[in-house]
Design a protein around this motif. Structure first.
Motif, short mmCIF file in Angstrom:
data_model
loop_
_atom_site.label_atom_id
_atom_site.label_comp_id
_atom_site.label_asym_id
_atom_site.label_seq_id
_atom_site.Cartn_x
_atom_site.Cartn_y
_atom_site.Cartn_z
N LYS A 236 0.83 -1.21 0.00
CA LYS A 236 0.00 0.00 0.00
C LYS A 236 0.86 1.25 0.00
O LYS A 236 0.50 2.27 -0.62
N HIS A 237 2.02 1.19 0.66
CA HIS A 237 2.89 2.37 0.77
C HIS A 237 4.05 2.32 -0.22
O HIS A 237 5.02 3.08 -0.08
N ASN A 238 3.93 1.45 -1.20
CA ASN A 238 4.90 1.35 -2.29
C ASN A 238 6.31 1.06 -1.80
O ASN A 238 7.30 1.60 -2.32
N ILE A 239 6.42 0.24 -0.76
CA ILE A 239 7.71 -0.24 -0.30
C ILE A 239 7.63 -1.76 -0.18
O ILE A 239 6.59 -2.37 -0.44
N GLY A 240 8.73 -2.37 0.21
CA GLY A 240 8.76 -3.82 0.38
C GLY A 240 8.86 -4.21 1.84
O GLY A 240 9.26 -3.41 2.69
N ALA A 241 8.49 -5.43 2.13
CA ALA A 241 8.68 -6.01 3.46
C ALA A 241 9.09 -7.46 3.26
O ALA A 241 8.48 -8.18 2.47
N THR A 242 10.13 -7.88 3.96
CA THR A 242 10.62 -9.24 3.78
C THR A 242 10.89 -9.92 5.11
O THR A 242 11.40 -9.31 6.05
N PHE A 243 10.53 -11.20 5.17
CA PHE A 243 10.79 -12.05 6.33
C PHE A 243 11.93 -13.03 6.04
O PHE A 243 12.10 -14.00 6.77
N MET A 244 12.70 -12.77 4.97
CA MET A 244 13.89 -13.59 4.73
C MET A 244 14.77 -13.58 5.98
O MET A 244 14.85 -12.59 6.69
N ALA A 245 15.45 -14.70 6.21
CA ALA A 245 16.30 -14.79 7.39
C ALA A 245 17.48 -13.82 7.31
O ALA A 245 17.89 -13.25 8.32
N LYS A 246 18.03 -13.64 6.13
CA LYS A 246 19.20 -12.78 5.96
C LYS A 246 19.10 -12.08 4.61
O LYS A 246 19.70 -12.47 3.63
N PRO A 247 18.31 -10.99 4.53
CA PRO A 247 18.07 -10.37 3.23
C PRO A 247 19.13 -9.38 2.78
O PRO A 247 19.22 -9.07 1.59
N ILE A 248 19.95 -8.86 3.72
CA ILE A 248 20.85 -7.76 3.40
C ILE A 248 22.25 -8.08 3.91
O ILE A 248 22.44 -8.37 5.09
N THR A 249 23.24 -7.99 3.03
CA THR A 249 24.62 -8.22 3.41
C THR A 249 25.07 -7.21 4.46
O THR A 249 24.82 -6.02 4.34
#
Length: 450
Positions: A236-249
């Motif tokens: 709805k707010h044109n962003i993302g949400a992730t529940f990946m365990a390790k999404p970002i280095t």
């Protein structure tokens, strides 16, 4: 169906999403008009949907046909009248009804994650025990990114700036995302999800919601719905949400800590405490079970290739790499919070946010159950800070974890042999798919140097 029919009519629901969770935690099912839903009193889906991977693929033919009817027959899904939720982001009055899966003669399908959790809860029930759990779920908010080769970035906050640095427990950092957070709270209230505390976690634009303690099945349903709610609010707010365990280095991983206690069904007293307020033998047995069994069922706490990227030394991992226990100690995998005797509990800090909540609950409770019925004793508690040395009993990659689970005979009796074989088969299928993909790291460092 009278209770459910009244619920739908009272809210003037025009459309029903009939869903069941697969082994990855993805909602599978059908959408139909309310009148048709009430007339049919359930839906039919191919049994094979319970063996789909995150990519929509299936295990190899040998595993597939040993677990399913080769004719790819249907299973019958029956609605659970106690697992009904509004869909507050829908354009017209819509409800979600979570279903259980049955075969043609009325037996619950053993591959269903909900059936696995119910199976474990029944083991407790026959002994007069009731588990009480409280999940804590972490996730990242990110900029929208449609190119999987590009790294994720934090979204723009209210100030017009991207967050940078570590902002653990910062109120101002959390308030940067007030518009989406308010929608999450409002939509959770509309669904009667028992969320409690919000905190800004250590990672950049990383949040954590805590749930109030309660019944394991109901809270698994709620976490299942919560993940979808967060993703919808982000869209709805044109962003993302992730529940990946390790999404970002370089950023901490996201976990799903589970607080666990045990009460007497008749009296409601906490069985982890003795009348004098000290820890009971059942409490120590439960921890002993977690320590003994977790190494055998790590895929249920870390089900994906990415899951194991959390278990790195130092701040980059920010997850325990051990199954030691201790009071008020966040450096161990099994933390015992300081609490009153009636609230005595243990918190498993190993599971990632990417886990299927039904299977994470079932795995914890199965391990504790084995510890109690076998009178397993835990190791001595850790009183000081524990370093980053990895526990030699724990597997720290998916392949090693799957081999360990395939050799665990006792857990097959508790969780069901068919489920264990099916779950391992889907994890192997995902692992094989991952190995076919050439990563950006390989192109960057090996392309012109080897």
């Amino acid at each position: 169906m009278e209770k459910l029919s009244k619920w739908l009519k009272d809210r003037q629901i025009t459309e029903v999403e009939c869903i069941t969770p697969d082994q990855t935690g993805i909602a599978r099912g059908k959408i139909m008009p309310t009148n048709k839903f009430l007339a049919e009193r359930g839906i039919r889906l191919p049994e094979s949907v319970l063996l789909q991977t995150a990519t929509g693929d299936y295990p190899d033919d040998e595993a597939y046909y040993s677990l399913l009817d080769p004719k790819d027959i249907d299973m019958h899904l029956r609605p659970d009248e106690d697992a009904v939720f509004m869909v507050p982001w829908a354009l017209e009055p819509t409800a979600v009804v979570i279903h259980d899966c049955y075969d043609v003669v009325g037996n619950m399908i053993s591959l269903s994650p909900r059936a696995v959790l119910k199976r474990v809860l029944e083991l407790y029930s026959v002994r007069g025990w009731k588990p009480i759990v409280a999940p804590e779920v972490e996730f990242y908010l990110t900029k929208r990114c449609t190119d999987p080769d590009l790294p994720l970035e934090p979204p723009i906050g209210r100030s017009g700036r991207q967050e940078s640095g570590r902002q653990s427990f910062s109120i101002d950092a959390a308030n940067e995302y007030d518009p989406i957070i308010e929608d999450i709270y409002d939509w959770c209230e509309a669904q009667e999800l028992d969320i409690d505390t919000l905190i800004h976690e250590e990672g950049t634009a990383q949040m954590e919601f805590n749930f109030r303690h309660g019944d394991a099945l109901k809270l698994a349903d709620q976490v299942f719905m919560f993940k979808r709610t967060v993703r919808e609010a982000a869209l709805k707010h044109n962003i993302g949400a992730t529940f990946m365990a390790k999404p970002i280095t370089g950023e901490p991983g996201s976990s799903m800590h589970i607080h666990q206690s045990l009460v007497d069904i008749k009296t409601g007293k906490n069985l982890f405490s003795q009348p004098d307020g000290t820890a009971s033998s059942l409490f120590l047995n439960y921890i002993g079970g977690l320590q003994a069994v977790i190494p055998q069922i790590m895929p249920m706490f870390a089900p994906n290739v990415n899951s194991y990227r959390r278990y790195l030394p130092g701040a980059d991992g920010n997850a325990p790499v051990n199954i030691e226990w201790g009071e008020e100690n966040r450096t161990v995998g099994l933390r015992v919070p300081n609490s009153s005797p009636q609230a005595r509990r243990v918190e498993n800090r190993l599971a990632g946010a990417d886990t299927n909540p039904y299977l994470t609950m079932a795995a914890n409770l199965a391990a504790g159950y084995i510890g109690m019925i076998r009178d397993l004793k835990p190791r001595p508690p850790v009183s000081g800070r524990l370093g980053d040395e990895a526990d030699p009993d724990l597997p720290f990659n998916l392949e090693a974890a799957l081999f360990a689970m395939s050799e665990a005979e006792e857990i097959r009796d508790v969780l069901g042999a068919n489920f264990v074989d099916g779950f391992i088969a889907t994890r192997w299928a995902e692992n094989e798919g991952f190995k076919r993909v050439i990563s950006s790291w390989e192109r960057e460092y090996l392309l012109t140097t080897v």
